[in-house]
Design a protein around this motif. Sequence first.
Motif, PDB file in Angstrom:
ATOM      1  N   GLN A 100     -10.937   1.527 -17.333  1.00 43.85           N
ATOM      2  CA  GLN A 100     -11.302   0.550 -16.397  1.00 43.85           C
ATOM      3  C   GLN A 100      -9.620   0.426 -15.678  1.00 43.85           C
ATOM      4  O   GLN A 100      -8.833   0.260 -17.263  1.00 43.85           O
ATOM      5  CB  GLN A 100     -11.636  -0.510 -16.665  1.00 43.85           C
ATOM      6  N   GLY A 101      -9.168   0.095 -14.807  1.00 40.50           N
ATOM      7  CA  GLY A 101      -7.415  -0.477 -14.868  1.00 40.50           C
ATOM      8  C   GLY A 101      -7.686  -1.704 -13.309  1.00 40.50           C
ATOM      9  O   GLY A 101      -8.935  -1.854 -12.444  1.00 40.50           O
ATOM     10  N   MET A 102      -6.646  -1.588 -13.144  1.00 39.40           N
ATOM     11  CA  MET A 102      -6.019  -1.644 -11.736  1.00 39.40           C
ATOM     12  C   MET A 102      -4.605  -1.658 -11.405  1.00 39.40           C
ATOM     13  O   MET A 102      -3.751  -0.882 -11.892  1.00 39.40           O
ATOM     14  CB  MET A 102      -5.376  -3.124 -12.126  1.00 39.40           C
ATOM     15  N   VAL A 103      -5.270  -1.029  -9.760  1.00 34.36           N
ATOM     16  CA  VAL A 103      -4.201  -0.638  -9.267  1.00 34.36           C
ATOM     17  C   VAL A 103      -3.471  -1.383  -8.464  1.00 34.36           C
ATOM     18  O   VAL A 103      -4.308  -2.271  -7.420  1.00 34.36           O
ATOM     19  CB  VAL A 103      -4.990   0.920  -8.210  1.00 34.36           C
ATOM     20  N   SER A 104      -1.763  -0.833  -8.539  1.00 31.34           N
ATOM     21  CA  SER A 104      -0.824  -2.317  -7.629  1.00 31.34           C
ATOM     22  C   SER A 104      -0.356  -1.384  -6.126  1.00 31.34           C
ATOM     23  O   SER A 104       0.341  -0.263  -6.752  1.00 31.34           O
ATOM     24  CB  SER A 104      -0.669  -3.018  -8.543  1.00 31.34           C
ATOM     25  N   LEU A 105       0.561  -2.396  -5.293  1.00 27.39           N
ATOM     26  CA  LEU A 105       0.743  -0.652  -4.574  1.00 27.39           C
ATOM     27  C   LEU A 105       1.474  -2.635  -3.645  1.00 27.39           C
ATOM     28  O   LEU A 105       0.968  -2.902  -3.196  1.00 27.39           O
ATOM     29  CB  LEU A 105      -0.054   0.120  -3.343  1.00 27.39           C
ATOM     30  N   ASN A 106       2.584  -2.451  -3.709  1.00 28.06           N
ATOM     31  CA  ASN A 106       3.379  -3.551  -3.032  1.00 28.06           C
ATOM     32  C   ASN A 106       3.423  -5.112  -2.968  1.00 28.06           C
ATOM     33  O   ASN A 106       2.617  -5.107  -4.368  1.00 28.06           O
ATOM     34  CB  ASN A 106       2.938  -3.385  -1.653  1.00 28.06           C
ATOM     35  N   GLU A 107       2.550  -5.582  -2.542  1.00 31.23           N
ATOM     36  CA  GLU A 107       1.716  -6.879  -3.188  1.00 31.23           C
ATOM     37  C   GLU A 107       0.532  -6.930  -3.162  1.00 31.23           C
ATOM     38  O   GLU A 107      -0.554  -7.566  -3.683  1.00 31.23           O
ATOM     39  CB  GLU A 107       1.946  -7.916  -2.073  1.00 31.23           C
ATOM     40  N   SER A 108      -0.287  -5.780  -2.870  1.00 36.87           N
ATOM     41  CA  SER A 108      -2.614  -5.485  -3.205  1.00 36.87           C
ATOM     42  C   SER A 108      -2.129  -5.034  -4.759  1.00 36.87           C
ATOM     43  O   SER A 108      -1.716  -4.209  -5.104  1.00 36.87           O
ATOM     44  CB  SER A 108      -2.627  -4.479  -1.625  1.00 36.87           C
ATOM     45  N   VAL A 109      -3.162  -6.106  -4.679  1.00 32.82           N
ATOM     46  CA  VAL A 109      -4.259  -5.152  -6.030  1.00 32.82           C
ATOM     47  C   VAL A 109      -4.847  -5.219  -6.043  1.00 32.82           C
ATOM     48  O   VAL A 109      -5.470  -6.207  -5.516  1.00 32.82           O
ATOM     49  CB  VAL A 109      -3.508  -6.697  -7.627  1.00 32.82           C
ATOM     50  N   GLN A 110      -5.756  -3.830  -6.562  1.00 31.47           N
ATOM     51  CA  GLN A 110      -7.652  -3.962  -6.861  1.00 31.47           C
ATOM     52  C   GLN A 110      -7.619  -3.287  -7.994  1.00 31.47           C
ATOM     53  O   GLN A 110      -6.875  -3.212  -8.253  1.00 31.47           O
ATOM     54  CB  GLN A 110      -7.688  -3.604  -5.909  1.00 31.47           C
ATOM     55  N   GLY A 111      -8.863  -4.227  -8.274  1.00 24.02           N
ATOM     56  CA  GLY A 111      -9.893  -3.251  -9.808  1.00 24.02           C
ATOM     57  C   GLY A 111     -10.521  -2.027  -9.254  1.00 24.02           C
ATOM     58  O   GLY A 111     -11.578  -2.321  -8.272  1.00 24.02           O
ATOM     59  N   VAL A 112     -10.261  -1.135 -10.210  1.00 24.06           N
ATOM     60  CA  VAL A 112     -10.977   0.314 -10.327  1.00 24.06           C
ATOM     61  C   VAL A 112     -11.050   0.831 -11.449  1.00 24.06           C
ATOM     62  O   VAL A 112     -11.039   0.214 -12.599  1.00 24.06           O
ATOM     63  CB  VAL A 112      -9.840   1.240  -9.959  1.00 24.06           C
ATOM     64  N   MET A 113     -12.004   1.613 -11.250  1.00 21.33           N
ATOM     65  CA  MET A 113     -12.980   2.247 -11.873  1.00 21.33           C
ATOM     66  C   MET A 113     -11.999   3.398 -12.632  1.00 21.33           C
ATOM     67  O   MET A 113     -12.143   4.421 -11.805  1.00 21.33           O
ATOM     68  CB  MET A 113     -14.778   2.760 -11.781  1.00 21.33           C
ATOM     69  N   VAL A 114     -11.152   3.999 -13.431  1.00 18.48           N
ATOM     70  CA  VAL A 114     -10.720   5.502 -13.251  1.00 18.48           C
ATOM     71  C   VAL A 114     -11.827   6.580 -14.190  1.00 18.48           C
ATOM     72  O   VAL A 114     -12.575   6.060 -15.365  1.00 18.48           O
ATOM     73  CB  VAL A 114      -9.737   5.251 -14.270  1.00 18.48           C
ATOM     74  N   ARG A 115     -11.563   7.470 -13.358  1.00 20.01           N
ATOM     75  CA  ARG A 115     -12.362   9.121 -14.051  1.00 20.01           C
ATOM     76  C   ARG A 115     -11.351   9.593 -14.474  1.00 20.01           C
ATOM     77  O   ARG A 115     -11.125   9.870 -13.323  1.00 20.01           O
ATOM     78  CB  ARG A 115     -13.857   8.752 -12.971  1.00 20.01           C
ATOM     79  N   GLY A 116     -11.474  10.422 -15.866  1.00 21.00           N
ATOM     80  CA  GLY A 116     -10.306  11.756 -15.121  1.00 21.00           C
ATOM     81  C   GLY A 116     -11.295  13.173 -15.586  1.00 21.00           C
ATOM     82  O   GLY A 116     -12.335  12.577 -16.135  1.00 21.00           O
ATOM     83  N   ILE A 117     -11.022  13.466 -14.781  1.00 17.51           N
ATOM     84  CA  ILE A 117     -11.809  14.727 -14.375  1.00 17.51           C
ATOM     85  C   ILE A 117     -11.334  16.594 -14.817  1.00 17.51           C
ATOM     86  O   ILE A 117      -9.529  15.971 -14.989  1.00 17.51           O
ATOM     87  CB  ILE A 117     -12.988  14.807 -13.197  1.00 17.51           C
ATOM     88  N   ALA A 154      -8.297   2.973  -1.155  1.00 22.17           N
ATOM     89  CA  ALA A 154      -7.023   2.885   0.277  1.00 22.17           C
ATOM     90  C   ALA A 154      -6.421   1.824   0.824  1.00 22.17           C
ATOM     91  O   ALA A 154      -5.202   2.020   1.032  1.00 22.17           O
ATOM     92  CB  ALA A 154      -6.922   4.371   0.591  1.00 22.17           C
ATOM     93  N   ARG A 155      -7.550   2.039   1.679  1.00 24.76           N
ATOM     94  CA  ARG A 155      -7.308   1.228   2.810  1.00 24.76           C
ATOM     95  C   ARG A 155      -6.799  -0.462   2.063  1.00 24.76           C
ATOM     96  O   ARG A 155      -6.343  -0.683   2.554  1.00 24.76           O
ATOM     97  CB  ARG A 155      -8.736   1.326   3.957  1.00 24.76           C
ATOM     98  N   ALA A 156      -7.349  -0.767   1.509  1.00 23.93           N
ATOM     99  CA  ALA A 156      -6.981  -2.157   0.784  1.00 23.93           C
ATOM    100  C   ALA A 156      -5.982  -2.868   0.349  1.00 23.93           C
ATOM    101  O   ALA A 156      -5.259  -3.844   0.187  1.00 23.93           O
ATOM    102  CB  ALA A 156      -8.435  -2.850   0.060  1.00 23.93           C
ATOM    103  N   LEU A 157      -5.181  -1.027  -0.529  1.00 21.66           N
ATOM    104  CA  LEU A 157      -3.922  -0.834  -0.934  1.00 21.66           C
ATOM    105  C   LEU A 157      -3.630  -1.216   0.092  1.00 21.66           C
ATOM    106  O   LEU A 157      -2.177  -0.999   0.335  1.00 21.66           O
ATOM    107  CB  LEU A 157      -3.677   0.013  -1.530  1.00 21.66           C
TER     108      LEU A 157
END
Length: 414
Positions: A100-117, A154-157
């Motif tokens: 789990q994590g959070m992705v940030s771009l400029n002033e936008s922050v979104q919680g994400v499920m991270v999957r390593g593949i 991507a659109r939200a960020l």
Amino acid sequence: MQPYELFIGLRYTRAKRRNHFISFISMISMLGIGLGVMALIVVLSVMNGFQKEIRARILGVTPHLQVMSDSGQLNDWQHVLGIVARDPEVRAAAPYVDGQGMVSLNESVQGVMVRGILPDAEQRLTGLGDKMKNGALGDLRAGSFNIVLGVDLARALGAHVGDTVLLITPQGQITPAGMLPRLKQFHVAGIFEIGMSPYDNALALINLEDAQKLYRMGNSVSGISGSLHNLDLAPQVAYKLEDKLPKDTYATDWTRQNANYFSVVAMEKRMMFIILSLIVLVAAFNIVSTLVMAVTDKQADIAILRTMGASPRSIMQIFMVQGMLIGLIGMATGVIGGVLIALNIGTIVPFIEQLFGVHFLSKEFYYISELPSDLQKADVFVVAGMSFLISLLATLYPSWRAAKIQPAEALRYE
């Protein structure tokens, strides 16, 4: 040559009646049964289509089979991978890392499920590379720290291919200032679209080795994913693998992971079948009314037949033939209409939408924007058999009343 009961029953059905209201009720009964059967076939086909579409979209990113450890980390994963891959029902298998994590771009922050593949293995497992809108899944090379985002995420960020985003993980590191979250910059290498909001809104993919470094897992992984030649055998394969796996590991499959989705669809399908069956039941009551009035209308004929030697059983069969013919015509009409609509619903619905300027399933609100249909022979046979049985039962009481008519009483006032 044919039994005279069948001959007279068919003749009664075709003959013009002194009471035209009986003919009108017969027509309404046929139309009611036909409408009910048609509605049942179309609705069940659409429900099957939704179930098939949802399953396809879920399995577009979710593996058929997963092997995990009780501790959350699979250390000797190469050995487990070999066990899974050697099963004859398994088509492909690969390790993965979940976090789990959070992705940030400029002033936008979104919680994400991270999957390593592993990109190549993931393509064999789920075909996720075919759902890329921009970029390529193969760009997730080890050590590049590239990331692939869901289209809604991507659109939200406000992220595009080539942008740099900041990934924040809950696994902290101790510093003189206290516990701080781990931060790592990733380059957006692609954007995918599954068509399911939970994945398009919150899933981010990175390379397996990058995920191991990010979450400090060393050489461990979260589990092993597997795809099967026949996905319906997933529960049996998972049960069989558990006997071969190490004691601290267990296997699960897609039917258990997504049980809520499919149980809801199955329950809705059963309820729609019950509700729409009431249409056929109401039409069957019309058959009862038709035959009761027909018996009253044909009392003199029944009396004459009895005096000529017809048995009560024969009289009963005559009116059963008449009622069953009404049911058969209605059932056949409904089956033909329902099958034609179910097979061409992809053309009919867009025509209606264009004609009236409406859109039944807007992309803004629904996961599936087109009305799917999956006509199954079993549903057609069940609906046809159910409607025929109801029509048959509806003929019993009026036919029994006809058989009880006494010739002397019926001819007294003739």
